[in-house]
Design a protein around this motif. Structure first.
Motif, PDB file in Angstrom:
ATOM      1  N   LYS A  86       0.832  -1.203   0.000  1.00  0.00           N
ATOM      2  CA  LYS A  86       0.000   0.000   0.000  1.00  0.00           C
ATOM      3  C   LYS A  86       0.863   1.248   0.000  1.00  0.00           C
ATOM      4  O   LYS A  86       0.599   2.209  -0.742  1.00  0.00           O
ATOM      5  N   ASP A  87       1.904   1.221   0.817  1.00  0.00           N
ATOM      6  CA  ASP A  87       2.832   2.350   0.887  1.00  0.00           C
ATOM      7  C   ASP A  87       3.568   2.526  -0.443  1.00  0.00           C
ATOM      8  O   ASP A  87       3.744   3.644  -0.939  1.00  0.00           O
ATOM      9  N   SER A  90       1.397   4.011  -3.202  1.00  0.00           N
ATOM     10  CA  SER A  90       1.061   5.418  -2.971  1.00  0.00           C
ATOM     11  C   SER A  90       2.152   6.364  -3.448  1.00  0.00           C
ATOM     12  O   SER A  90       1.909   7.571  -3.588  1.00  0.00           O
ATOM     13  N   GLN A  91       3.348   5.826  -3.723  1.00  0.00           N
ATOM     14  CA  GLN A  91       4.443   6.706  -4.126  1.00  0.00           C
ATOM     15  C   GLN A  91       5.162   6.278  -5.401  1.00  0.00           C
ATOM     16  O   GLN A  91       6.087   6.959  -5.843  1.00  0.00           O
ATOM     17  N   ASP A 114      -5.616   4.933  -6.237  1.00  0.00           N
ATOM     18  CA  ASP A 114      -6.394   5.857  -5.406  1.00  0.00           C
ATOM     19  C   ASP A 114      -5.550   6.775  -4.530  1.00  0.00           C
ATOM     20  O   ASP A 114      -5.901   7.942  -4.334  1.00  0.00           O
ATOM     21  N   GLU A 115      -4.447   6.271  -3.984  1.00  0.00           N
ATOM     22  CA  GLU A 115      -3.675   7.068  -3.031  1.00  0.00           C
ATOM     23  C   GLU A 115      -2.388   7.615  -3.624  1.00  0.00           C
ATOM     24  O   GLU A 115      -1.524   8.110  -2.901  1.00  0.00           O
ATOM     25  N   ASN A 116      -2.253   7.549  -4.936  1.00  0.00           N
ATOM     26  CA  ASN A 116      -1.005   7.977  -5.573  1.00  0.00           C
ATOM     27  C   ASN A 116      -1.155   9.372  -6.162  1.00  0.00           C
ATOM     28  O   ASN A 116      -2.093   9.652  -6.909  1.00  0.00           O
ATOM     29  N   THR A 117      -0.196  10.230  -5.841  1.00  0.00           N
ATOM     30  CA  THR A 117      -0.150  11.586  -6.411  1.00  0.00           C
ATOM     31  C   THR A 117       1.217  11.864  -7.041  1.00  0.00           C
ATOM     32  O   THR A 117       1.555  13.027  -7.273  1.00  0.00           O
TER      33      THR A 117
END
Length: 329
Positions: A86-87, A90-91, A114-117
């Motif tokens: 998950k971590d 996200s990156q 979903d959590e990646n920018t």
């Protein structure tokens, strides 16, 4: 169940089973055997995957080498691995599902994005059926530094996605829309007006693209190096002339099957395209060898062979005539 332990020796790894015996006969650095007790190995500290630094090692050098399927399998191992993946997702700077696009579900896509920018490269090639505007646009809005977007053969999205790209990802450098028949002149125009850093476009098979929209794009994007426009039957010399004059860095041009293009615009390409190295021009029947020869002289490689030269035959005739007439040449 026996527990296998890897014990290093001077000639490679030796595997022994703890249940075999209490004392182990192992070679030392000189090649002689020595006896080691069970307690000796129980004192050796063990290391597992999660002890390796995540950000500096796993996320940079190991996990990027694993296929997406393996990442999802790791999520199921334990809570720690779930947290690690998950971590990582996200990156990560790249998501490529081209090879498994037909097996991906909307749930899996949410997990991936979903959590990646931080995305720089997003390859969704062949994501038919399940990929929609509603699913993709939030990802584009959250990743303004996106540099590559590949939507090849993604048949269920629309030009609304390109509007979202133009507004949120203006630094885009490579846009691949091969066989996206939904691509309209309006979509091409909006990309040209906002994404001025484009270096490569692939619109092969996007037959709705026209001269006007392409002219807007190429005149607004002076950094273009690779332009793929095969099988766009509406393109004419008008857009090709603009392309030749505005794209001084053009390296590769593909206009296979664009049968309306003639010698008129290719002459401009020979004049202005000083950096051109590859031209794909098969099935452009109105472009003649007289014009292409100028490009060949500049070292441009083509997918169309030059016709057999008549010069060797002429040289032989002149040589024969010199001897017959006793003329010094």
């Amino acid at each position: 169940m026996s527990v296998m332990e890897n014990v290093p020796g001077c000639h490679g790894d030796n595997y022994v089973t703890r249940e075999d015996k209490d004392d182990y006969r192992l070679p030392d650095v000189t090649g002689n055997e020595y006896s080691a007790s069970r307690d000796h190995y129980e004192d050796v500290p063990s290391t597992n995957l999660f002890d390796i630094p995540w950000d500096d090692v796993l996320f940079q050098y190991i996990l990027p080498l694993l296929p997406v399927q393996t990442l999802f399998q790791l999520r199921r191992v334990c809570k720690t691995s779930l947290l690690m993946i998950k971590d990582y997702l996200s990156q990560t700077k790249e998501i490529n599902i081209a090879r498994i696009a037909g097996k991906v579900t909307t749930t899996a896509f949410h997990i991936l994005t979903d959590e990646n920018t931080n995305l720089l490269r997003l390859n969704l090639r062949n994501s038919k059926g399940w990929l929609s505007d509603e699913l993709l646009m939030p990802v584009l809005k959250c990743n303004p530094r996106l540099q590559l977007l590949d939507l090849t053969n993604c048949t269920s999205v629309t030009n609304a996605v390109l509007q979202c790209v133009a507004v949120n990802c203006s630094g885009l450098q490579k846009l691949i829309l091969r066989d996206c028949v939904w691509l309209s002149p309006e979509g091409v125009t909006v990309i040209g007006l906002y994404c001025k850093d484009l270096e490569a476009i692939d619109f092969n098979g996007c037959w709705n693209v026209n001269d006007e929209s392409l002219s807007v794009l190429v005149s607004s994007c002076p950094r273009l190096k690779s332009v793929q426009l095969a099988k766009i039957y509406g393109l004419t010399d008008n857009s090709m002339t603009v392309l030749a004059k505005c794209s001084s860095q053009l390296y590769h041009l593909n206009i296979q099957g664009c049968w309306r293009i003639t010698d008129d615009s290719i002459r401009f390409l020979a004049e202005y395209g000083k950096n051109l190295k590859m031209l794909q021009i098969r099935e452009c029947h109105q472009v003649t060898e007289m014009t292409l020869s100028k490009l060949r002289e500049n070292g441009v490689k083509m997918d169309k062979l030059s016709p057999p030269s008549s010069y060797p035959r002429v040289s032989q005739l002149l040589w024969s005539m010199r001897h017959k007439l006793n003329v010094q040449m």
